[in-house]
Design a protein around this motif. Structure first.
Motif, PDB file in Angstrom:
ATOM      1  N   LEU A 153      55.515  49.205  59.354  1.00 30.79           N
ATOM      2  CA  LEU A 153      54.445  47.867  58.769  1.00 30.79           C
ATOM      3  C   LEU A 153      53.474  47.220  59.701  1.00 30.79           C
ATOM      4  O   LEU A 153      53.365  46.001  60.633  1.00 30.79           O
ATOM      5  N   ALA A 154      53.860  48.171  61.326  1.00 30.88           N
ATOM      6  CA  ALA A 154      53.211  47.744  62.733  1.00 30.88           C
ATOM      7  C   ALA A 154      51.773  46.974  62.640  1.00 30.88           C
ATOM      8  O   ALA A 154      51.830  46.352  63.813  1.00 30.88           O
ATOM      9  N   ASP A 155      51.245  47.901  61.728  1.00 38.04           N
ATOM     10  CA  ASP A 155      49.623  46.893  62.194  1.00 38.04           C
ATOM     11  C   ASP A 155      49.493  45.504  61.167  1.00 38.04           C
ATOM     12  O   ASP A 155      48.785  44.901  62.094  1.00 38.04           O
ATOM     13  N   LEU A 156      50.903  45.037  60.414  1.00 39.31           N
ATOM     14  CA  LEU A 156      50.391  43.597  59.894  1.00 39.31           C
ATOM     15  C   LEU A 156      50.948  43.043  60.853  1.00 39.31           C
ATOM     16  O   LEU A 156      51.896  42.945  61.850  1.00 39.31           O
ATOM     17  N   ARG A 157      50.378  41.721  60.693  1.00 42.64           N
ATOM     18  CA  ARG A 157      51.157  40.413  61.425  1.00 42.64           C
ATOM     19  C   ARG A 157      52.516  39.827  61.123  1.00 42.64           C
ATOM     20  O   ARG A 157      52.891  40.463  60.077  1.00 42.64           O
ATOM     21  N   VAL A 158      53.496  39.306  61.558  1.00 42.23           N
ATOM     22  CA  VAL A 158      54.525  39.151  61.793  1.00 42.23           C
ATOM     23  C   VAL A 158      54.509  38.087  60.159  1.00 42.23           C
ATOM     24  O   VAL A 158      55.128  38.329  59.034  1.00 42.23           O
ATOM     25  N   VAL A 159      53.221  37.082  59.862  1.00 40.51           N
ATOM     26  CA  VAL A 159      53.397  36.355  59.123  1.00 40.51           C
ATOM     27  C   VAL A 159      52.930  37.177  57.859  1.00 40.51           C
ATOM     28  O   VAL A 159      53.480  37.079  56.536  1.00 40.51           O
ATOM     29  N   GLU A 160      52.343  38.408  57.970  1.00 30.44           N
ATOM     30  CA  GLU A 160      51.619  38.861  57.077  1.00 30.44           C
ATOM     31  C   GLU A 160      53.210  39.730  56.416  1.00 30.44           C
ATOM     32  O   GLU A 160      53.076  40.378  54.901  1.00 30.44           O
ATOM     33  N   VAL A 161      54.119  39.858  57.005  1.00 32.35           N
ATOM     34  CA  VAL A 161      55.477  40.881  57.085  1.00 32.35           C
ATOM     35  C   VAL A 161      55.942  39.970  55.252  1.00 32.35           C
ATOM     36  O   VAL A 161      56.264  40.352  54.445  1.00 32.35           O
ATOM     37  N   VAL A 162      56.204  38.857  55.958  1.00 35.01           N
ATOM     38  CA  VAL A 162      56.926  38.483  55.240  1.00 35.01           C
ATOM     39  C   VAL A 162      56.338  37.558  54.070  1.00 35.01           C
ATOM     40  O   VAL A 162      56.548  37.404  52.530  1.00 35.01           O
ATOM     41  N   GLU A 163      54.718  37.526  54.179  1.00 32.70           N
ATOM     42  CA  GLU A 163      53.976  36.865  52.804  1.00 32.70           C
ATOM     43  C   GLU A 163      54.283  38.433  52.027  1.00 32.70           C
ATOM     44  O   GLU A 163      54.581  37.937  50.263  1.00 32.70           O
ATOM     45  N   ARG A 164      54.193  39.729  51.819  1.00 35.19           N
ATOM     46  CA  ARG A 164      54.155  40.424  50.935  1.00 35.19           C
ATOM     47  C   ARG A 164      55.766  40.488  50.045  1.00 35.19           C
ATOM     48  O   ARG A 164      56.366  40.792  49.340  1.00 35.19           O
ATOM     49  N   GLU A 165      56.645  39.560  50.878  1.00 30.87           N
ATOM     50  CA  GLU A 165      57.998  39.834  50.548  1.00 30.87           C
ATOM     51  C   GLU A 165      58.169  38.509  49.472  1.00 30.87           C
ATOM     52  O   GLU A 165      58.483  38.486  47.863  1.00 30.87           O
ATOM     53  N   LYS A 166      57.475  37.562  49.835  1.00 31.80           N
ATOM     54  CA  LYS A 166      57.015  36.527  49.321  1.00 31.80           C
ATOM     55  C   LYS A 166      56.387  35.120  49.874  1.00 31.80           C
ATOM     56  O   LYS A 166      56.220  35.276  51.102  1.00 31.80           O
ATOM     57  N   ARG A 167      55.430  34.310  49.253  1.00 32.43           N
ATOM     58  CA  ARG A 167      54.470  33.518  49.699  1.00 32.43           C
ATOM     59  C   ARG A 167      54.974  32.184  50.283  1.00 32.43           C
ATOM     60  O   ARG A 167      54.143  31.742  51.093  1.00 32.43           O
ATOM     61  N   SER A 168      56.268  32.159  48.969  1.00 35.55           N
ATOM     62  CA  SER A 168      56.724  30.850  49.439  1.00 35.55           C
ATOM     63  C   SER A 168      58.194  30.433  49.051  1.00 35.55           C
ATOM     64  O   SER A 168      58.690  31.728  48.414  1.00 35.55           O
ATOM     65  N   ILE A 169      58.742  29.466  49.929  1.00 38.84           N
ATOM     66  CA  ILE A 169      60.717  29.769  49.314  1.00 38.84           C
ATOM     67  C   ILE A 169      61.218  28.195  49.453  1.00 38.84           C
ATOM     68  O   ILE A 169      60.456  27.373  49.770  1.00 38.84           O
ATOM     69  N   VAL A 170      61.442  27.463  48.327  1.00 36.81           N
ATOM     70  CA  VAL A 170      62.526  26.868  49.043  1.00 36.81           C
ATOM     71  C   VAL A 170      63.120  26.306  49.798  1.00 36.81           C
ATOM     72  O   VAL A 170      64.729  27.356  49.738  1.00 36.81           O
ATOM     73  N   VAL A 171      63.372  25.401  50.730  1.00 37.28           N
ATOM     74  CA  VAL A 171      64.372  25.615  51.654  1.00 37.28           C
ATOM     75  C   VAL A 171      65.024  24.236  52.047  1.00 37.28           C
ATOM     76  O   VAL A 171      63.836  23.532  51.718  1.00 37.28           O
ATOM     77  N   GLY A 172      65.635  23.487  51.817  1.00 35.63           N
ATOM     78  CA  GLY A 172      65.937  22.572  51.678  1.00 35.63           C
ATOM     79  C   GLY A 172      66.070  21.964  50.800  1.00 35.63           C
ATOM     80  O   GLY A 172      65.680  20.527  50.819  1.00 35.63           O
TER      81      GLY A 172
END
Length: 600
Positions: free
Chosen positions: A363-382
């Motif tokens: 995933l070296a060429d992806l940006r941090v936020v893009e790496v997380v978006e590949r897993e899930k675009r949103s999540i419920v926190v608190g």
């Protein structure tokens, strides 16, 4: 105290970042300094400047005449040759073999490494210990260590701490160490330097004293901030008094308010690790049933039965090579047992944090936020839904770093991103293999805060005693005998067991010449047969299961006593049950020791 080493208004800028900004500090004889601070703040750079390995842009480094400085870098510089060459060079054996201090270093760091072993054949952990031993056998006045506990197990960390405290007492030199191991900082250091924002704050004491002092400084700052905010509110309220007030005549008042607003300091640490929602766990989680795991003639697990229930929080310690990482691979389903089975509950969702960070290379060429978006675009926190961009910012990646390509992240940032990828998947079983690697103390505190309240099942392999004692309710040990041994006494019990085992091993050769090779000495006991050893191991397993059950019963009785504190008769009855359990535990521990002598 004699001055040994120091910095006088030292400034150093690398690229666009000023790591040290007119820093002045001193190191005196007898001091043991622990250096802490966020990843990338300049801790290692400070060590290199003090030791003369890094030139500065301004200021100077002072050193008392004749003072010798030894440095352990994060990466060893061992060249080709043998362990003996690396540790003692061309010195004759008689020059060091008679020195008890050097023999202690050999015993503490090189007990499993032959002096004639080729450096190229050693593991990373063994090379690290050889490099450390090569420094400790010398007589330098100042020892500078950068992450010396990396690749050391719990036993090695405890030995190193005791050795350094004894060696660098008052009048025998000084120590400067960068480490994320909070237990080590408390056990060794007499002062703490915190590197941040180009400066170095100095505190008396080890990690605990440093945290207390920081909390007091924060409380004082909060009081001052509250007073400043009150003044700010008064100024803003005055400015809102209609149009006549906003003329050129009261301009000095507007300037004063703007100065207060401009002085608003940004938070020094914007990281906030939030508790994630977890999927429901059923009654059954992970059951290791009659498992044997062997590689050739080497048996790592021998007929092991071990059950993990919902909400269990287990810390795993053990000797190097005993199979701790292999155990996690087994629980994760990445490795099949030689015999037996690992049964998983229907609702189990396992996430595994591995030691290496190579899984991010693809995933070296992806940006941090893009790496997380590949897993899930949103999540419920608190109770609030966060986008991936909002989430990474709350988990330690401010906006300027959230758009950074993975290939440009530091080791600590890659580790944090690994953990973030796991958590957004909302697992209910977490397997963490040395999670503290490359993380600074503030990040570790945030990680522990997350894990401390995480409701799922947790298994942690770590040499970090502070982490284990904070987030785990129980510890188990792998001692290299193929068993999973419960540790009611925690890490201290493990160290006691290891000391006893090493003592027994050391005394065995001395006793062997007394008896003939094929017969026991007169009046002595014969060696146990294989059947006796198997029976003893089964007895040990039975005893450990019962000791674990007793620990649970004792906790339940204590809870009942607290709930019925006003009922005198009930408390007396519960106390009698506790005493009976304590007596049973004493008998079981004595039986365990007898069985352990037979089992080896």
């Amino acid at each position: 105290m004699a001055h040994l080493l120091g910095a006088d208004r030292v400034t150093l800028t690398l690229g666009t970042r000023t790591l040290l900004d007119e820093v002045s500090l001193g190191l005196d004889d007898g001091q043991r300094i622990g250096v802490v601070g966020p990843n990338g703040a300049g801790k290692s750079t400070l060590l290199r400047v003090l030791s003369g390995l890094q030139e500065t842009d301004a200021g100077r480094v002072t050193r008392a005449g004749g003072v010798r400085v030894a440095v352990l870098d994060q990466r060893d510089d061992l060249t080709a040759g043998t362990v003996l060459d690396a540790v003692h060079g061309s010195a004759d054996a008689h020059e060091w073999a008679s020195d008890s201090r050097i023999r202690a270093v050999h015993a503490g760091l090189l007990s499993d490494v032959g002096l004639d072993a080729d450096l190229a054949s050693l593991s990373g952990g063994q090379r690290r210990r050889v490099a450390l031993a090569a420094l400790l056998v010398r007589d330098d006045e100042v020892l500078v260590l950068d992450e010396p506990t990396n690749h050391l197990d719990v036993e090695g960390v405890a030995w190193l701490a005791a050795h350094l405290v004894e060696r660098y007492a008052r009048g025998s030199g000084a120590l400067v160490v960068v480490t994320h191991d909070r237990w080590f900082l408390d056990a060794v250091c007499t002062r703490t330097w915190e590197v941040h924002d180009g400066g170095v704050d100095q505190y008396d004491g080890g990690y605990a004293a440093y945290v207390l002092a920081r909390a007091e400084r924060a409380r004082t700052a909060a009081t001052s901030e509250e007073k400043r905010q009150n003044l700010l509110r008064k100024e803003l309220a005055w400015l809102r008094r209609g149009a006549p007030a906003r003329t050129s005549k009261p301009r000095f008042r507007i300037d004063a308010a703007n100065a207060l607003i401009a002085d608003e300091p940004p938070p020094r640490d914007r990281m906030e690790l939030s508790r994630m929602a977890t999927a429901r766990l059923g009654k059954d989680v992970l059951d290791v049933e009659d498992v044997t795991l062997a590689f050739g003639d080497r048996v790592l697990l021998d007929d092991v039965t071990w059950r993990l229930g919902p909400g269990d929080r287990i810390g795993v310690v053990g000797v190097n090579g005993a199979g701790k990482t292999t155990m996690l691979r087994l629980l994760a389903g990445r490795l099949a047992p030689t015999s037996g089975r690992v049964k998983r509950g229907k609702t189990v969702q396992v996430a595994e944090l591995r030691q290496d960070v190579e899984d991010l290379d693809e995933l070296a060429d992806l940006r941090v936020v893009e790496v997380v978006e590949r897993e899930k675009r949103s999540i419920v926190v608190g109770g609030k839904e966060l986008t991936a961009a909002q989430l990474v910012e709350r988990l330690g990646f401010p906006r300027d770093r959230a758009r950074t390509p993975v290939r440009d992240l530091s080791g600590g940032e890659r580790r944090r991103l690994q953990l973030l990828r796991l958590l957004v998947g909302e697992p209910n079983v977490l397997l963490l293999d040395e999670p503290t690697n490359d993380l600074d103390t503030d990040t570790l505190a945030a990680l522990e805060d997350l894990l401390d309240g995480w409701p799922g099942t947790l298994v942690v392999v770590s040499h970090d005693r502070y982490l284990l004692e904070r987030v785990c309710d129980r510890q188990v040990a792998l001692l290299g005998d193929g068993k999973v041994r419960d540790l009611p006494g925690g890490v201290e019990q493990y160290l006691d067991l290891r000391r006893d085992a090493l003592g027994a091993a050391a005394s065995a050769p001395a006793a062997s010449p007394v008896a003939a090779p094929d017969a026991p000495a007169s009046g002595g006991a014969a060696s146990p047969s294989p059947a006796d050893v198997r029976a003893a191991r089964k007895e040990i397993a039975r005893i450990e299961r019962r000791l674990s059950r007793i620990a649970d019963l004792e906790k339940a009785l204590h809870d009942k006593m607290a709930a019925q504190a006003t009922d005198h008769e009930a408390v007396l009855a519960l106390d009698a049950e506790l005493r009976a359990l304590a007596a049973e535990k004493d008998d079981l521990e004595a039986a365990w020791l007898e069985a352990a002598e037979v089992a080896g």
